[in-house]
Design an enzyme around this catalytic site. Sequence first.
Site, PDB file in Angstrom:
ATOM      1  N   LYS A 155       0.742  -1.503   0.157  1.00  0.00           N
ATOM      2  CA  LYS A 155       0.114   0.321   0.148  1.00  0.00           C
ATOM      3  C   LYS A 155       1.012   1.379  -0.107  1.00  0.00           C
ATOM      4  O   LYS A 155       1.416   2.031   1.277  1.00  0.00           O
ATOM      5  CB  LYS A 155      -0.740   0.583   1.458  1.00  0.00           C
ATOM      6  CG  LYS A 155      -2.249  -1.375   1.044  1.00  0.00           C
ATOM      7  CD  LYS A 155      -2.710  -1.964   2.107  1.00  0.00           C
ATOM      8  CE  LYS A 155      -3.704  -0.261   2.611  1.00  0.00           C
ATOM      9  NZ  LYS A 155      -4.857  -0.477   2.034  1.00  0.00           N
TER      10      LYS A 155
HETATM   11  N1  PMP Z   1      -7.182  -3.077  -3.122  1.00  0.00           N
HETATM   12  C1  PMP Z   1      -6.855  -2.403  -2.259  1.00  0.00           C
HETATM   13  C2  PMP Z   1      -6.233  -1.466  -3.969  1.00  0.00           C
HETATM   14  C3  PMP Z   1      -7.487  -2.185  -1.853  1.00  0.00           C
HETATM   15  O1  PMP Z   1      -6.807  -0.665  -1.095  1.00  0.00           O
HETATM   16  C4  PMP Z   1      -7.380  -2.638   0.048  1.00  0.00           C
HETATM   17  C5  PMP Z   1      -7.801  -2.666   1.185  1.00  0.00           C
HETATM   18  N2  PMP Z   1      -6.362  -2.685   1.986  1.00  0.00           N
HETATM   19  C6  PMP Z   1      -8.094  -4.202  -0.463  1.00  0.00           C
HETATM   20  C7  PMP Z   1      -7.233  -4.661  -2.363  1.00  0.00           C
HETATM   21  C8  PMP Z   1      -8.097  -5.111  -0.174  1.00  0.00           C
HETATM   22  O2  PMP Z   1      -7.019  -5.445   0.961  1.00  0.00           O
HETATM   23  P1  PMP Z   1      -7.534  -6.409   2.639  1.00  0.00           P
HETATM   24  O3  PMP Z   1      -8.143  -7.222   2.729  1.00  0.00           O
HETATM   25  O4  PMP Z   1      -6.020  -6.484   3.104  1.00  0.00           O
HETATM   26  O5  PMP Z   1      -7.955  -4.822   3.363  1.00  0.00           O
END
Ligand code: PMP
Length: 307
Positions: A155
């Site tokens: 991220k």
């Molecule tokens: N894709 C993106 C672009 C995101 O920002 C997120 C949120 N973190 C997710 C997928 C889902 O990831 P997670 O289940 O780890 O929150």
Amino acid sequence: MEPYAFYKGDFMPLSEAKMGILTQSLHYGTATFGGIRGNWDSEQERFCLFRLQDHYNRLLYACHILRIDLPYSHQDMCQLTIELVKKSGYRQNVYARPLAYKSSEAIGVKIHGLENDFLIIVTTLPPYLDTSQGVRCCVSSWRRIDDSMIPTKCKITGTYVNSALAKTEAIENGFDEAILLTQDGHVSEGSGENIFIVINGTLITPPASDNILMGFTRDAVMKLAKNELGIDTVERSVGRSELYQAQECFLTGTATNIAQVVEIDRRPVGNGKTGKITAKLQEIFPDIALGKNPKYSDWYTMVYPTQ
Ligand code: PMP
């Protein structure tokens, strides 16, 4: 009640945590963040931090890429997050947001030879997508960034311009969420969620190679589908038109949990209602998120408030 932050090596009221306007990451997106869910269990009077360790593994992976060296270990970061949630005084679901960033105040686009810092804030977590009527999606005119442009498996803050453009376009065009395709036209993910579809009983989700963020909710859903429902997930590239063929579709993410998609590009998904597999996953997920199933104890960090 005054929210707290961990900032510049200390816990302090959020209102006192101020940053200089020359901070390098503000100008160039050279930071990485996390989003950790703390689910409040009112019976046990405790938070269940969901996949805390995994979130910090992902953050440290991004730090490695961005050359953000910090004086905090993985364990320190987990412990600081626990302390902050304890102190926060909330008695409802919370969202912990760590940020590792280029704190240097030197102008210049680069990642090497700069000072770095680490902060955490904790806030409340209202539902990210309204699932009462189901979610209406469009395929975005923006394409998902490619891993060869900015690493997509972590991220990095700058990456989220891509998500923000897609989300705003979707909302302003009357939808709830955007689905982004890769440059070569495969389904990648939502602006802040991973995506699953069901075609003729097969649960399918795009693979890592289609520039998705490797979501922990995605991973949990695949394990729960297998262990609890006896359903394997096929990870393969998905064509745009398969979105219109699917009988079910849902989005997964830390803020979203599992959100059923009932319409894509003004075409109903299946019968336009929550599908069977989606409904079963939505039924079992809340207990998992509250840490009630010992089979998944690796995913849980229990925190008892001190305030
Ligand atoms: N894709 C993106 C672009 C995101 O920002 C997120 C949120 N973190 C997710 C997928 C889902 O990831 P997670 O289940 O780890 O929150």
